[in-house]
Structure formats: structure tokens, C-alpha cells
Design an enzyme around this catalytic site. Structure first.
Site, PDB file in Angstrom:
ATOM      1  CG  MET A  29      -1.881  -1.211   1.167  1.00 16.09           C
ATOM      2  SD  MET A  29      -3.446  -0.902   1.990  1.00 16.09           S
ATOM      3  CE  MET A  29      -2.907  -0.680   3.647  1.00 16.09           C
ATOM      4  CG  LEU A  32       7.112   1.112  -0.720  1.00 18.62           C
ATOM      5  CD1 LEU A  32       7.863   0.732  -1.997  1.00 18.62           C
ATOM      6  CD2 LEU A  32       6.108   0.031  -0.337  1.00 18.62           C
ATOM      7  CG  HIS A  36       6.859  -2.258   2.252  1.00 16.17           C
ATOM      8  ND1 HIS A  36       6.771  -1.163   3.073  1.00 16.17           N
ATOM      9  CD2 HIS A  36       5.631  -2.826   2.246  1.00 16.17           C
ATOM     10  CE1 HIS A  36       5.543  -1.064   3.537  1.00 16.17           C
ATOM     11  NE2 HIS A  36       4.826  -2.058   3.054  1.00 16.17           N
ATOM     12  CD  GLN A  60      -6.024  -3.534   2.876  1.00 18.53           C
ATOM     13  OE1 GLN A  60      -5.886  -3.941   1.719  1.00 18.53           O
ATOM     14  NE2 GLN A  60      -5.084  -3.735   3.784  1.00 18.53           N
ATOM     15  CE  LYS A 150       3.725  -4.332  10.853  1.00 14.79           C
ATOM     16  NZ  LYS A 150       2.338  -4.198  11.104  1.00 14.79           N
ATOM     17  CG  ASP A 151       0.149  -7.229   8.286  1.00 18.05           C
ATOM     18  OD1 ASP A 151      -0.443  -6.683   9.214  1.00 18.05           O
ATOM     19  OD2 ASP A 151       0.929  -6.622   7.536  1.00 18.05           O
ATOM     20  CB  SER A 187       3.257   2.641   6.790  1.00 13.99           C
ATOM     21  OG  SER A 187       3.591   1.617   5.911  1.00 13.99           O
TER      22      SER A 187
HETATM   23  O1  PAF Z   1      -0.249  -5.843   3.855  1.00 13.09           O
HETATM   24  C1  PAF Z   1      -0.604  -4.903   3.099  1.00 13.09           C
HETATM   25  O2  PAF Z   1       0.114  -3.920   2.899  1.00 13.09           O
HETATM   26  C2  PAF Z   1      -1.969  -4.964   2.435  1.00 13.09           C
HETATM   27  O3  PAF Z   1      -2.891  -5.552   3.273  1.00 13.09           O
HETATM   28  C3  PAF Z   1      -1.947  -5.652   1.067  1.00 13.09           C
HETATM   29  C4  PAF Z   1      -1.557  -7.113   1.175  1.00 13.09           C
HETATM   30  C5  PAF Z   1      -0.952  -4.928   0.155  1.00 13.09           C
HETATM   31  C6  PAF Z   1      -3.323  -5.582   0.431  1.00 13.09           C
HETATM   32  O4  PAF Z   1      -3.746  -4.274   0.246  1.00 13.09           O
END
Ligand code: PAF
Length: 281
Positions: A29, A32, A36, A60, A150-151, A187
Site C-alpha cells: 500500500m 515503503l 517492504h 480493507q 508481521k501480518d 508505515s
Molecule cells: O499488507 C498490506 O500492505 C496490504 O494488506 C496488502 C496485502 C498490500 C493488500 O492491500
């Protein structure tokens, strides 16, 4: 570096690739950071070509304020990508390019993976994530796609989408990159006041201590201990701490042999929400 803004431009760029099929995708998103960069660098090493997407996906965000405050740093993002490789294809579309008329999520059955932790606090979040990643998978048709641990819940949900929709690609989970003192890169860290950002090392310290305790104590005892530590802390408000099975993300009370566990945490620092997790065994 080729920067594309429309699906047509992106498709044309991909179809002109003369390499055999070895295409890495790194969805982001934007805004960066080194986390990333580690995904993109891995993708560059493992694939002949790489597509990096920069798109702040509106579906989201359960919190519109968060969406409005999401940083837009496209020029810096492109410089960072260029410093990794000049050959990356960037896709930076608008919401109407991605969603056409209706900015809306599709429906998914995540087999309960969305019913815990982030899913209980962020209504519709994972449907939004699944919608955009599925859209990108179908558009780019990568061989591998890269996501950060992290996610971790997001990573498991994306794996579920790929499996249940029979999409042919490999999902690569990449380790969390941390600031020098331990805070997981995000971020959102940029929005933390300097002192709070420094003190936020506390979150990772607690996770490491919890990991040590988990070797000797039950999940309930460790979780209670973590909650007590946050009750005493003046800067951070604990939203949740959970010890869960790494595969199905179900919170556990009792350990079983040969099962992988992770500790997950969400914390508020002022109005900034931070998440982190560690493997426990
Ligand atoms: O983890 C993220 O930055 C976002 O959830 C993703 C996977 C780019 C989807 O928008």
C-alpha cells in the site's frame, strides 16, 4: 523502471516480458520501508521479473480516518524500488481503475481464520484484503507472491484464498523486519511521537519474555502475565494478546506436542494501533 497506472498498461508490460515464466508479485500500500524492501529484494533474487503494486486499498479500511491519514509517498516509494532494481514493474492504479464502478469487497469463507484477533476488531478488513489480492493475482498471474509475517493472520488468510480458489501460485511468507530496538517495521511507526516510538521496544520485549515463559508455563499463565505488564505501562494500551495455533489461528489454553504456536499482540500507542507476533516454538 516501468510505472503503470492502468490494468491495460500492466498487462501489456507483463506480456512483453521475454523471460520464461518466473514472475514475482509484491503487493503493497506504499509508504515503503525496510520491511517492504526485504520482500522486494527477495522477489528480485527469486524471479526473473517482479511486479510491485502500490495501492491504498479502500475496502480493507474499517476506519475511514485511518484511510484518510494513510501516507502517500509515491516518489519516495519509487526511489526505494529503483535502489533495489531498475527492472521492477510498478503498478500504481487509482481505486476506480481497480474497482470500476463499485468500490466493494467480494464475499469469502475463510474457514474461521477471520473470526479471531484482527478479524474481531476490524470489521470487513480481511474481505477487503482478499478482494484486492485475488484481483492482483488474476491480473498479474505471478509464480510467487510475497507477504510479510508481521501480518501473520493476513498471510494465513491469503494462503486460504489461494487454496480454496485453486489459484496457481506460491505464497512466500517473509520474516518481520524490526527497527534497531525491536519495534516491528510499519508505515504507522512514522506517526508515533519520537519518545513513544523509542518506548515501543516494550512490545517486542514483552513478546520475547512471553516466548521464554511459554517454555515453562501454560498459555493462560503467560497471557495473564502479559496483560498485567500492560496494565502497569503508562503509554501503551493492550487491545489483545493471544497464543494461538500457527496454522488455524485458534487460541489455545493447553499446549499439545508437535503443534506450532505463535503469540499475537495488538497495542494502542496514543491513537496509533500497532501489531506484532512471534513464533513460540
Ligand atoms: O499488507 C498490506 O500492505 C496490504 O494488506 C496488502 C496485502 C498490500 C493488500 O492491500
Amino acid at each position: 523502471m516501468l510505472i503503470t497506472k492502468t490494468k491495460t498498461e500492466l498487462r501489456a508490460a507483463i506480456s512483453s516480458l521475454k523471460t520464461e515464466k518466473s514472475l514475482g508479485l509484491v503487493p503493497t500500500m506504499g509508504a515503503l520501508h525496510e520491511g517492504h524492501a526485504s520482500l522486494v529484494s527477495k522477489a528480485v533474487v527469486e524471479n526473473k521479473s517482479v511486479v510491485a503494486t502500490i495501492f491504498v486499498n479502500p475496502t480493507q479500511f474499517d476506519n475511514q480516518d485511518d484511510l484518510k491519514k494513510y501516507p502517500n509517498t509515491l516518489d519516495d516509494d519509487i526511489s526505494l524500488l529503483k535502489s533495489i532494481s531498475e527492472n521492477i514493474i510498478v503498478f500504481a492504479p487509482t481505486a476506480s481503475e481497480v474497482y470500476s464502478n463499485e468500490v466493494k469487497s467480494a464475499s469469502y469463507d475463510f474457514d474461521g481464520l477471520d473470526q479471531v484477533m484482527e478479524g474481531t476488531y476490524r470489521d470487513g478488513h480481511f474481505e477487503g484484503v482478499a478482494t484486492i489480492v485475488e484481483t492482483l493475482f488474476r491480473l498479474v498471474e505471478p509464480t510467487k507472491a510475497y507477504f510479510g509475517e508481521k501480518d501473520f493472520q493476513q498471510l494465513q488468510i491469503i494462503r486460504k484464498v489461494v487454496q480454496s480458489k485453486n489459484i496457481s501460485l506460491q505464497i512466500v511468507g517473509c520474516p518481520i523486519v524490526r527497527e534497531e530496538h525491536g519495534l516491528a517495521m510499519s508505515s504507522r511507526n512514522e506517526r508515533l511521537p519520537k519518545k513513544v516510538r523509542h518506548e515501543a521496544a516494550f512490545i517486542y520485549n514483552i513478546l520475547q519474555k512471553a516466548k521464554k515463559k511459554f517454555g515453562m508455563k501454560s498459555a493462560t499463565v503467560v497471557s495473564d502475565w502479559v496483560r498485567q505488564q500492560f496494565e502497569k505501562h503508562p503509554l501503551f494500551k493492550l487491545e489483545y494478546f493471544a497464543i494461538a495455533n500457527s496454522d488455524n489461528l485458534k487460541e489455545i489454553k493447553r499446549k499439545q506436542p508437535n503443534v506450532k504456536y505463535r503469540a499475537f499482540i495488538a497495542v494502542y500507542a496514543n491513537d496509533i494501533r500497532l501489531i506484532d507476533n512471534v513464533a513460540l516454538n
